[in-house]
Write a protein that holds these residues in place. Structure first.
Motif, PDB file in Angstrom:
ATOM      1  N   TYR A  23       8.634  11.839  -7.274  1.00 57.50           N
ATOM      2  CA  TYR A  23       8.825  10.677  -8.142  1.00 57.50           C
ATOM      3  C   TYR A  23       9.383  11.033  -9.520  1.00 57.50           C
ATOM      4  O   TYR A  23      10.333  10.399  -9.977  1.00 57.50           O
ATOM      5  N   PHE A  54       2.754   8.824  -6.910  1.00 57.27           N
ATOM      6  CA  PHE A  54       1.919  10.018  -6.943  1.00 57.27           C
ATOM      7  C   PHE A  54       2.523  11.195  -6.169  1.00 57.27           C
ATOM      8  O   PHE A  54       1.900  12.242  -6.051  1.00 57.27           O
ATOM      9  N   THR A  55       3.735  11.024  -5.665  1.00 54.51           N
ATOM     10  CA  THR A  55       4.383  12.116  -4.946  1.00 54.51           C
ATOM     11  C   THR A  55       5.081  13.041  -5.938  1.00 54.51           C
ATOM     12  O   THR A  55       5.491  12.614  -7.025  1.00 54.51           O
ATOM     13  N   LEU A  69       2.443   1.822  -3.440  1.00 50.76           N
ATOM     14  CA  LEU A  69       1.528   2.327  -4.465  1.00 50.76           C
ATOM     15  C   LEU A  69       1.395   3.846  -4.433  1.00 50.76           C
ATOM     16  O   LEU A  69       1.083   4.463  -5.450  1.00 50.76           O
ATOM     17  N   THR A  70       1.641   4.457  -3.285  1.00 48.97           N
ATOM     18  CA  THR A  70       1.485   5.916  -3.183  1.00 48.97           C
ATOM     19  C   THR A  70       2.703   6.681  -3.698  1.00 48.97           C
ATOM     20  O   THR A  70       2.585   7.856  -4.043  1.00 48.97           O
ATOM     21  N   GLY A  78       0.820  -1.213   0.000  1.00 48.19           N
ATOM     22  CA  GLY A  78       0.000   0.000   0.000  1.00 48.19           C
ATOM     23  C   GLY A  78       0.850   1.257   0.000  1.00 48.19           C
ATOM     24  O   GLY A  78       0.580   2.219  -0.736  1.00 48.19           O
ATOM     25  N   PHE A  79       1.893   1.258   0.809  1.00 48.85           N
ATOM     26  CA  PHE A  79       2.804   2.398   0.835  1.00 48.85           C
ATOM     27  C   PHE A  79       3.472   2.577  -0.527  1.00 48.85           C
ATOM     28  O   PHE A  79       3.581   3.686  -1.040  1.00 48.85           O
TER      29      PHE A  79
END
Length: 163
Positions: free
Chosen positions: A54, A50-51, A46-47, A43-44
């Motif tokens: 990246y 979107f930062t 996957l985020t 889960g971490f």
């Protein structure tokens, strides 16, 4: 199970089905622990894409990230697999075989989880430090996990297994 000459049996006095039921319960408890870890890590991961940072990552780090996400998805699939396997074959009177397949999926999931953790650690330390010592530190952590997860249990199994 062989006896000891007194009419008593060594080990547990259970049928094949009872043994499979017990092993299934133990396996599911183990899978719950691993599933929680892999799901939080996945889960971490996957985020991250979107930062804002990246797109600024070096291409090598982006490749490591993609590999890490794929490994995390694969680990999740393998560790959720036993639940799906059991649900699909439930009532077919093949519990011992189900336990064997679920055990194999769990082992594969643990190997993939270790690969995911190693890859994620490599990525985080590369981005955080840019230190040439990072691969050695990651190798040290990998060796520690291999020792804890596989070497010690295999050693204990070979040393304490009764013939």
């Amino acid at each position: 199970m062989p006896g000891d000459g007194t009419g008593r049996r060594e080990g547990r006095d259970e049928t094949r089905e009872e043994c499979a039921d017990r092993q299934w319960g133990e396996l599911i408890q183990e899978v719950r622990v691993a599933q929680t870890g892999v799901q939080i890590l996945f889960g971490f991961l996957l985020t991250v894409v979107f930062t804002p940072r990246y797109p600024q990552l070096e291409q090598t780090d982006q490749i490591i990230y993609i590999l890490t996400v794929v490994l995390g998805a694969s680990a999740t699939g393998a560790l959720v697999g036993p639940v799906s396997f059991h649900r699909i074959v439930a009532g077919r009177r093949i519990k011992p075989e189900t336990v064997q397949w679920a055990s194999r999926l769990t082992f594969a999931g643990l190997v993939l989880l270790l690969a995911t953790m190693t890859s994620a650690l490599l990525l985080v330390l590369r981005v955080a430090t840019h230190d040439p010592f990072v691969p050695y530190l990651v190798a040290l952590v990998l060796a520690w996990c291999l020792l804890c997860w596989f070497v010690l249990p295999l050693w204990a199994r070979s040393r304490f297994t009764q013939d």
